[in-house]
Design an enzyme around this catalytic site. Structure first.
Site, PDB file in Angstrom:
ATOM      1  N   ALA A   1      -1.856   3.481  -4.774  1.00 45.57           N
ATOM      2  CA  ALA A   1      -0.991   4.322  -4.973  1.00 45.57           C
ATOM      3  C   ALA A   1       0.349   3.775  -4.805  1.00 45.57           C
ATOM      4  O   ALA A   1       1.471   4.329  -5.449  1.00 45.57           O
ATOM      5  CB  ALA A   1      -1.542   5.717  -4.314  1.00 45.57           C
ATOM      6  N   ASP A   2       0.490   3.338  -3.605  1.00 44.55           N
ATOM      7  CA  ASP A   2       1.811   2.833  -3.235  1.00 44.55           C
ATOM      8  C   ASP A   2       2.240   1.794  -4.095  1.00 44.55           C
ATOM      9  O   ASP A   2       3.333   1.586  -4.614  1.00 44.55           O
ATOM     10  CB  ASP A   2       1.608   1.994  -1.762  1.00 44.55           C
ATOM     11  CG  ASP A   2       1.391   3.092  -0.718  1.00 44.55           C
ATOM     12  OD1 ASP A   2       2.658   3.700  -0.638  1.00 44.55           O
ATOM     13  OD2 ASP A   2       0.651   2.957   0.176  1.00 44.55           O
ATOM     14  N   LEU A   3       1.354   0.753  -4.496  1.00 44.29           N
ATOM     15  CA  LEU A   3       1.926  -0.464  -5.287  1.00 44.29           C
ATOM     16  C   LEU A   3       2.471   0.159  -6.635  1.00 44.29           C
ATOM     17  O   LEU A   3       3.201  -0.334  -7.173  1.00 44.29           O
ATOM     18  CB  LEU A   3       0.751  -1.270  -5.589  1.00 44.29           C
ATOM     19  CG  LEU A   3       0.323  -1.972  -4.400  1.00 44.29           C
ATOM     20  CD1 LEU A   3      -1.012  -2.915  -4.553  1.00 44.29           C
ATOM     21  CD2 LEU A   3       1.312  -2.851  -4.018  1.00 44.29           C
TER      22      LEU A   3
ATOM     23  N   GLY B   1       5.672   1.695  -6.468  1.00 43.62           N
ATOM     24  CA  GLY B   1       6.922   0.888  -6.427  1.00 43.62           C
ATOM     25  C   GLY B   1       7.318  -0.079  -7.687  1.00 43.62           C
ATOM     26  O   GLY B   1       8.297  -0.164  -7.959  1.00 43.62           O
TER      27      GLY B   1
END
Length: 400
Positions: free
Chosen positions: A173-175, A178
């Site tokens: 989810a973070d990647l 970004g």
């Protein structure tokens, strides 16, 4: 330090991000040649500096931080103080991009929100990455990777059918947030080139998570039925899954009927082709348990290595389930230069995962290893016109 060579050479980025989603975005920009100034809290720095162990060998730096903060200069600034905000404004006078992942509205109280900056810096591209975006009922909430994986549906799709929902083993989810942020910035740069105008990019982790539900999301929209958890099986293709072998496991990826026919003819299973339950992919999806049971009895008869060699010779998709040790030793990964070593401020070299974007004319470069906290504070401030006396006063006052 070498000069940047990437396609974003000459662009200046003010990086007000921490942890993973934002730093993933700004590292990509740095890898592609942008000059990235990472603003960190004095003494503490980015949260991930404390996400350890493990540490990079022979340094005091966390592996987590080092992996996502190369090609950045570390400037420590307390933006809660007016003098710190003034430093950021000096940076913005010549900046092209600001990336931030504060909670919605948090930077406004420091005069650094989009609404406070857009008129003063009309060409600025301002990328905000948050858990839930700038609008909507959840906008004020903090966002965390596992939380987004849960709320975004991916955990309902991941795991064994009778087991509990599972998150993905890396913070996807973070990647993804970004990387979508990077895409938005590149589009905004093109718009600015055409119009001279900057804009805000609003990236919500939940939005990006919904966007990459991809085929499973479309399966739901087409049927109004929640797709079930299938473990390591594919929702639309059979066989396309993990199978046991004589000494372990492998992935078998048979994506169409001609490939299934080739598989059957070469492994004494030609009789299955006359059985309507196996004849087409649609039939195999409808008889998933039967197909899996039938092929499992076959795949257990040979070691993984023997299967891989035989299947590759027939151009049938397959692969071992590698540990990370095996991944980084894989001859193809090695040949693709997916690991690089960089000199670090500690005097040691650090080993990092390379950028996967292969550009023939302007490839990513590796100028700066992840900085130690405040490594470039004096140099950056000097470049903004602060003399040694002024820098010393800022340091004494806890501003930097």
């Amino acid at each position: 330090m070498t000069e940047p060579t990437g396609p974003l050479k000459g662009l200046r980025v003010v990086d007000l991000t921490r942890v993973l989603a934002g730093p993933t975005c700004t590292q990509m920009l740095g890898d592609l040649g942008a000059d990235v100034i990472k603003i960190e809290r004095p003494e503490a720095g980015d949260d991930t500096r404390a996400f350890a162990p493990p540490y990079v060998p022979k340094t005091k730096e966390s592996a987590y931080f080092v992996g996502v903060n190369r090609n950045k200069k570390s400037l420590t600034v307390d933006i809660a103080q007016a003098e710190g905000q003034a430093i950021v404004h000096r940076l913005l006078e010549n900046a092209d991009i600001l990336v931030e992942n504060f909670k919605v509205g948090a930077l406004a109280k420091y005069g650094l929100g989009w609404n406070e900056l857009k008129e003063k810096y009309p060409k600025l591209i301002y990328c905000s990455i948050t858990g839930f975006g700038q609008t909507g009922p959840y906008a004020p909430r903090p966002g965390y990777d596992a939380l987004i994986q849960a709320m975004g549906g991916v955990m309902s799709l991941t795991g064994e059918p009778k087991g509990e929902p599972q998150k993905v083993g890396i913070p996807v989810a973070d990647l993804f947030a970004g990387l979508y942020g990077t895409i938005g910035i590149l589009a905004a740069l093109r718009h600015r080139e055409a119009t001279g105008q900057g804009q805000q990019i609003d990236i919500g982790m939940l939005d990006t998570h919904v966007a990459w539900l991809a085929n499973q999301g479309m399966n739901y929209l087409a049927t109004s039925e929640n797709p079930p958890r299938l473990g390591n099986q594919h929702p639309n293709i059979v066989p396309y899954q993990v199978f046991p072998t004589e000494d372990g496991y492998m992935v078998l990826s048979i994506g169409n009927d001609p490939t299934f026919e080739r598989f059957c003819k070469n492994f004494a299973l030609e009789h299955l082709l006359a059985d309507e339950r196996y004849a087409t992919n649609a039939a195999r999806v409808g008889n998933r348990a039967l197909v899996t049971e039938t092929l499992t009895a076959v795949t257990r008869t040979k070691p993984t290595k023997v299967w891989i060699e035989a299947l590759e010779a027939l151009k049938i998709g397959c692969g071992p389930i590698n540990t990370l040790k095996e991944v980084f030793a894989d001859p193809h990964v090695v040949a693709r230069d997916m690991v690089v070593r960089m000199p670090h401020a500690s005097g040691e070299e650090v080993t990092v995962i390379a950028n996967p974007v292969k550009l023939s004319a302007t490839p990513p470069d590796y100028r700066l290893a992840a900085p130690v906290l405040g490594q470039h504070t004096d140099d950056v401030l000097a470049g903004l016109g602060y003399d040694a006396e002024a820098i010393a006063a800022l340091r004494k006052g806890g501003i930097v």
